[in-house]
Design an enzyme around this catalytic site. Structure first.
Site, PDB file in Angstrom:
ATOM      1  N   SER A 147      -6.131   0.812  -1.045  1.00  0.00           N
ATOM      2  CA  SER A 147      -6.395   0.642   0.380  1.00  0.00           C
ATOM      3  C   SER A 147      -6.149  -0.802   0.802  1.00  0.00           C
ATOM      4  O   SER A 147      -6.002  -1.704  -0.030  1.00  0.00           O
ATOM      5  CB  SER A 147      -7.846   1.022   0.689  1.00  0.00           C
ATOM      6  OG  SER A 147      -8.737   0.087   0.100  1.00  0.00           O
ATOM      7  N   ARG A 204       0.830  -1.213   0.000  1.00  0.00           N
ATOM      8  CA  ARG A 204       0.000   0.000   0.000  1.00  0.00           C
ATOM      9  C   ARG A 204       0.862   1.259   0.000  1.00  0.00           C
ATOM     10  O   ARG A 204       0.572   2.228  -0.710  1.00  0.00           O
ATOM     11  CB  ARG A 204      -0.936   0.000   1.215  1.00  0.00           C
ATOM     12  CG  ARG A 204      -1.943   1.132   1.199  1.00  0.00           C
ATOM     13  CD  ARG A 204      -2.709   1.219   2.495  1.00  0.00           C
ATOM     14  NE  ARG A 204      -1.835   1.538   3.619  1.00  0.00           N
ATOM     15  CZ  ARG A 204      -2.281   1.834   4.840  1.00  0.00           C
ATOM     16  NH1 ARG A 204      -3.581   1.833   5.087  1.00  0.00           N
ATOM     17  NH2 ARG A 204      -1.439   2.099   5.818  1.00  0.00           N
ATOM     18  N   HIS A 230     -23.316 -23.731   5.667  1.00  0.00           N
ATOM     19  CA  HIS A 230     -22.970 -25.138   5.855  1.00  0.00           C
ATOM     20  C   HIS A 230     -23.763 -26.075   4.943  1.00  0.00           C
ATOM     21  O   HIS A 230     -23.447 -27.269   4.862  1.00  0.00           O
ATOM     22  CB  HIS A 230     -23.183 -25.554   7.324  1.00  0.00           C
ATOM     23  CG  HIS A 230     -22.142 -26.502   7.827  1.00  0.00           C
ATOM     24  ND1 HIS A 230     -21.599 -27.500   7.049  1.00  0.00           N
ATOM     25  CD2 HIS A 230     -21.521 -26.603   9.045  1.00  0.00           C
ATOM     26  CE1 HIS A 230     -20.715 -28.174   7.752  1.00  0.00           C
ATOM     27  NE2 HIS A 230     -20.638 -27.651   8.958  1.00  0.00           N
ATOM     28  N   GLY A 288     -11.325  -7.380  10.589  1.00  0.00           N
ATOM     29  CA  GLY A 288     -11.099  -6.469  11.703  1.00  0.00           C
ATOM     30  C   GLY A 288      -9.959  -5.497  11.426  1.00  0.00           C
ATOM     31  O   GLY A 288      -9.419  -5.431  10.317  1.00  0.00           O
ATOM     32  N   SER A 322     -16.713  -7.726   4.330  1.00  0.00           N
ATOM     33  CA  SER A 322     -17.248  -6.706   5.242  1.00  0.00           C
ATOM     34  C   SER A 322     -16.128  -6.276   6.177  1.00  0.00           C
ATOM     35  O   SER A 322     -15.629  -7.074   6.977  1.00  0.00           O
ATOM     36  CB  SER A 322     -18.428  -7.268   6.040  1.00  0.00           C
ATOM     37  OG  SER A 322     -18.944  -6.297   6.929  1.00  0.00           O
ATOM     38  N   ASN A 323     -15.711  -5.027   6.070  1.00  0.00           N
ATOM     39  CA  ASN A 323     -14.546  -4.533   6.807  1.00  0.00           C
ATOM     40  C   ASN A 323     -14.965  -3.452   7.799  1.00  0.00           C
ATOM     41  O   ASN A 323     -15.439  -2.387   7.414  1.00  0.00           O
ATOM     42  CB  ASN A 323     -13.516  -3.978   5.807  1.00  0.00           C
ATOM     43  CG  ASN A 323     -12.169  -3.697   6.462  1.00  0.00           C
ATOM     44  OD1 ASN A 323     -12.062  -3.575   7.676  1.00  0.00           O
ATOM     45  ND2 ASN A 323     -11.140  -3.601   5.638  1.00  0.00           N
ATOM     46  N   ASP A 333     -18.335 -27.010   3.512  1.00  0.00           N
ATOM     47  CA  ASP A 333     -17.935 -27.690   4.749  1.00  0.00           C
ATOM     48  C   ASP A 333     -16.800 -26.924   5.426  1.00  0.00           C
ATOM     49  O   ASP A 333     -16.096 -26.129   4.795  1.00  0.00           O
ATOM     50  CB  ASP A 333     -17.482 -29.118   4.448  1.00  0.00           C
ATOM     51  CG  ASP A 333     -18.644 -29.992   4.001  1.00  0.00           C
ATOM     52  OD1 ASP A 333     -19.757 -29.813   4.526  1.00  0.00           O
ATOM     53  OD2 ASP A 333     -18.439 -30.853   3.123  1.00  0.00           O
TER      54      ASP A 333
END
Length: 539
Positions: free
Chosen positions: A369, A358, A512, A485, A460-461, A516
């Protein structure tokens, strides 16, 4: 929630249509803008297109039967969803019984054959005689039940062409444009700016092509409608060729008339490479024929050009029947966790090398980013582990040939997930530019349905909010989502020594029923390897 597909108004004088042929059968998958039925109108035979993606749950009007404009002809929804067909059928049968009840008003039901029980719909029926045909609030997304008029792009008295945008509507997903099905004049606006209307409710009225005067003249004599209607088709016959080009408006990725779409499919032409000459850039028959005529010349002039046309078409996902073992697993998991049975896997990733990438990009004045690097890595890992690039579709598992990754974008009213198509094939700069563009238009509610549907995995950040780790909920029909995270300094042991590294926690939520735990673990292992050794993203 299943939504009705209504008989559209395909010509300014059309009151009802006859289903000549269904091009889709019950249970078939339908895409927005795809032709689903052939309809006989008072002018010619035209195709009816779907406004939404979904499954054709039930056909309400069989081939050879008639339906009034605005009446439901089929139900569209998700696989396994109940289609409340009986309610729609009752409405269609009620008008037939009403003329027998009241002989004095035997002619009045003609003006309101499908709207005798609803107050909001009785008004259009009463005014239809002087204001022409109703423009209904269309269903612009599978979950849309109502829409808010943000802005009228046309005012009363303006001339309108078929396929032309007349209003901007705020849906549950984004802001989209409502297009006219017919040529004519905007006689009256029913739903003002800032007001909300249910799907299927009239938002305005369209008068005849000649203006507001001819329309009342033709319809003010509703009881004797059959007499003046006879010369009308002859007079309008000269206009029919023009109407064939724009026909009805798709809500998909391209503005294409049904006839042009069919010719292109038959001749193997890529519509995305054809410039439309119709209203608002709509691709019509003459555009496809022109492209077809130029194709041999282009092929003769340059063979590489012809070869490059093939990548333009996106491969369809491969549908594989669910095995007996997978079906039992799916049933048992759903018993424990109803709906989509999630499982969760977490891994810590050292991001030191990725952060250097970056910084190097920043030095080259390229905006890349951490999330762009994660999207690229997640797409590459999907390509290398195709068993993750799947989705459950009824009794079959869809194996996607392309790698499309969603990015969760927080907007004022909630959350939306725009899709970056072919993310595995794009460079970091291209992903960065596309992600910024999609996010910006998502916050302005300007995304098209095709830009936020599809894909098999979403990133999803919440790292930018200082969240160390979290668990994300899968966005159906996708089969997985990555919860990312923040990157923080943590102590790790290397060669018996404690050192500080930039560490990020990633948690995978998997469906699921189709994935698996072992497959998810292999995917996360590959994702971590790509992020910790980002040079592998280039190969």
């Amino acid at each position: 929630m299943a939504t009705p597909i209504q008989m559209p108004s395909l010509s300014p004088t059309m009151k009802e249509g006859k289903i000549v042929k269904w091009l889709k059968k019950e249970g078939d998958k339908v895409s927005s803008g795809e032709a689903i039925a052939e309809c006989e109108t008072d002018k010619s035979n035209l195709e009816i297109e779907a406004y939404d993606d979904g499954i054709l749950l039930k056909i309400l009007v069989a081939e050879g039967e008639m339906a009034t404009v605005g009446a439901p002809i089929a139900m569209l929804g998700e696989k396994g969803e109940k289609a409340e067909a009986p309610k729609a059928e009752k409405k269609a049968e009620t008008p037939k019984a009403e003329p027998k009840k009241d002989d004095k008003k035997a002619e009045a039901p003609k003006a309101e054959p499908k709207k005798d029980e609803k107050k909001p719909e009785s008004a259009p029926a009463a005014s239809a005689g002087g204001e022409g045909i109703a423009i209904a609030m269309p269903s612009m997304s599978p979950t849309m039940t109502e829409g808010k008029i943000v802005k009228w792009l046309k005012k009363e008295g303006d001339k309108i062409s078929s396929g032309e945008a007349i209003a901007e509507v705020e849906t549950d997903k984004s802001n989209l444009e409502v297009e006219a099905y017919d040529d004519g004049v905007l006689a009256r606006i029913v739903v003002k700016e800032g007001e909300t209307a249910k799907v299927g409710a009239p938002i305005a009225y369209l008068a005849g092509k000649g203006g507001a005067k001819p329309a009342p003249a033709a319809e003010s004599k509703a009881p004797a409608e059959s007499k003046p209607a006879a010369p009308k088709p002859a007079a309008a016959a000269t206009e029919a060729p023009k109407a064939k080009e724009p026909v009805s408006t798709p809500g998909g990725r391209l503005r294409v008339s049904p006839l042009a779409r069919r010719i292109a499919q038959e001749k193997g032409l890529d519509l995305s490479r054809i410039q439309g000459s119709g209203p608002l850039g709509r691709i019509v028959k003459r555009d496809v024929e022109s492209a077809r005529a130029e194709a041999p010349k282009a092929a003769a002039a340059s063979k590489p050009t012809a070869a490059a046309a093939a990548p333009g078409t996106r491969p369809e996902p491969k549908s594989v029947p669910v095995s007996t073992m997978r079906k039992v697993i799916s049933q048992r998991m759903a018993e424990v966790k109803p709906g989509v049975p999630h499982f969760y896997l977490s891994v810590d990733v050292e991001m030191d090398a990725a952060l250097k990438i970056r910084e190097e990009a920043k030095a080259l004045e390229s905006k890349v980013s951490v999330n762009d690097i994660i999207v690229k890595a997640s797409a590459m890992a999907l390509r290398r582990y195709p068993k993750m690039n799947v989705a459950l579709n009824g009794d079959a598992i869809l194996h996607f040939e392309s790698v499309d990754v969603g990015i969760a974008v927080a907007i004022e009213d909630g959350l939306i997930t725009p899709i970056i198509r072919d993310a595995d094939k794009k460079g970091l700069s291209a992903i960065s530019a596309e992600a910024r563009d999609l996010a910006e238009r998502a916050r302005k509610r300007a995304l098209k349905p095709a830009e936020y549907t599809g894909g098999s995995l979403t990133v999803s950040n919440l790292g930018m909010y200082g969240i160390d780790s979290f668990i994300a909920v899968i966005n159906p029909p996708q089969a997985a989502i990555l919860a990312v995270g923040s990157v923080a300094d943590k102590v790790v042991v290397r060669d018996g020594q404690m050192v500080i590294r930039k560490v990020m926690t990633v948690t995978l939520s998997g469906d699921h029923r189709v994935i698996d735990g072992a497959i998810g673990a292999e995917y996360l292992r590959e994702l971590r390897a790509l992020l910790e050794h980002p040079m592998r993203l280039l190969f």
